[in-house]
Write a protein that holds these residues in place. Structure first.
Motif, short mmCIF file in Angstrom:
data_model
loop_
_atom_site.label_atom_id
_atom_site.label_comp_id
_atom_site.label_asym_id
_atom_site.label_seq_id
_atom_site.Cartn_x
_atom_site.Cartn_y
_atom_site.Cartn_z
N ARG A 1 0.80 -1.22 0.00
CA ARG A 1 0.00 0.00 0.00
C ARG A 1 0.84 1.27 0.00
N SER B 1 -7.86 -0.76 -8.10
CA SER B 1 -8.83 -0.88 -7.01
C SER B 1 -10.25 -1.06 -7.52
N ARG C 1 -4.33 8.51 -6.67
CA ARG C 1 -5.05 8.32 -5.41
C ARG C 1 -4.09 8.51 -4.26
N GLN D 1 -2.27 7.52 -1.05
CA GLN D 1 -1.91 6.21 -0.52
C GLN D 1 -1.67 6.27 0.99
N ASP E 1 -15.46 0.08 2.90
CA ASP E 1 -16.22 1.31 3.10
C ASP E 1 -17.25 1.50 2.00
N VAL E 2 -16.88 1.17 0.76
CA VAL E 2 -17.81 1.29 -0.36
C VAL E 2 -18.99 0.35 -0.19
N ASP F 1 -7.94 -4.46 -1.44
CA ASP F 1 -7.83 -3.03 -1.17
C ASP F 1 -8.83 -2.73 -0.06
N THR F 2 -8.33 -2.30 1.09
CA THR F 2 -9.19 -2.17 2.26
C THR F 2 -10.29 -1.12 2.09
N GLU F 3 -10.15 -0.20 1.14
CA GLU F 3 -11.19 0.81 0.92
C GLU F 3 -12.49 0.19 0.42
N ALA G 1 -3.19 -0.68 -2.68
CA ALA G 1 -3.99 0.54 -2.82
C ALA G 1 -3.72 1.11 -4.20
#
Length: 303
Positions: free
Chosen positions: A18, A132, A63, A65, A153-154, A148-150, A120
């Protein structure tokens, strides 16, 4: 579902890329509305549909990081896994290792441990470069899972998953399920039958949901070899609701309805929300791999 605080984690189990600068497609995840999120979800759950709609292109944008303080090597215990999503991914993977290796040994399956990478923006794999936009995925070419840990959230903020630890762990366990399919020889069936409600792709995805349910059913009795404690605490009704919420959120019918305003069964690649919930629960309740045979099941609506 919380991890027991005293289990010990091995941060070397996961590759963490990441920190390197990455590139996202289509403007990244558009939290305020539309194109980036649509590309993301269609790429994950209906890639053919994304291409048909002409949504897989777009400009390339930088993006932000994550930086050093959140490195994976800070993940040392179950308490860390209860605080941070990257540590939770690591702990879920280690729990999967401890469950699946001895479980498959009884069937004389030669064990191969899957690789795991947190990324990421962009990542290079044996299956090609990925961004991602594709969300969590498994690459059979290098037998590795990529997260990708994001994405979590999505899933919660835009598609109504309730969140919660078991919801996130379900996603990790689902990708781990694809590795199990790969080493036992089932993953290849995803290429049969194109798309549609009875296609090989749908059958393989529902089987991975069933395998994720098996992991959850055994998680509170699977022991960490270092600490001697079980990895996870007992599953609660709230935990199960969270996992089922995540499974429902990624059903083909819900994704299509939210993104295009209509449901197109001929384009299904992962199964309906109802099917995904049912097969997860079937694995959870039976904890038996023989009960997860979706490949020639006559009615995917009724496990």
């Amino acid at each position: 579902m919380s991890f027991n605080d005293n289990i010990r984690l091995d941060s070397s189990r996961v590759r963490d890329s990441r920190g390197g600068g990455g590139v996202g497609r289509g403007g990244g995840i558009a939290i305020g509305g539309g194109a980036g999120l649509l590309v993301l979800l269609l790429s994950i759950f209906a890639p053919g549909l994304a291409e048909d709609l002409g949504l897989t292109g777009g400009t390339q944008t930088q993006r932000q990081q994550p930086s050093g303080p959140q490195a994976i090597d800070e993940c040392q215990t179950g308490a860390d896994a209860n605080e941070r999503i990257d540590c939770r991914i690591l702990a879920t993977v280690e729990s999967g290792d401890a469950f699946w290796k001895p479980y498959l040994a009884q069937y004389q399956v030669q064990w191969r441990e899957p690789g795991v990478e947190l990324f990421a923006g962009r990542v290079n794999t044996a299956c090609g470069a990925a961004t991602s936009d594709v969300g969590p995925f498994y690459c059979p070419g290098d037998e590795s899972m990529y997260y990708d840990t994001e994405f979590f959230d999505v899933l919660e903020s835009r598609f109504g998953a309730s969140g919660g630890p078991l919801a996130e762990e379900y996603v990790v366990a689902h990708e781990y399920g694809h590795h199990i399919q790969n080493i036992v020889g089932y993953l290849q069936y995803s290429q049969q039958g194109g798309t549609g409600p009875t296609s090989g792709a749908v059958r393989v995805e529902l089987q991975a949901d069933c395998y994720a349910g098996m992991w959850a059913g055994h998680a509170a009795t699977t022991t960490d070899p270092e600490s001697g404690e079980t990895f996870l605490q007992e599953v609660t009704e709230t935990d199960l609701r969270d996992a089922l919420s995540a499974a429902a959120a990624v059903g083909d019918d819900r994704i299509q309805q939210a993104s295009t305003g209509r449901v197109m069964p001929e384009a299904f690649t992962h199964g309906t929300s109802e099917q995904r919930m049912k097969w997860f629960m079937h694995g959870y309740q039976t904890t038996d791999i023989n009960q997860c045979n979706t490949l020639d099941h006559p009615n995917l609506d009724q496990p």
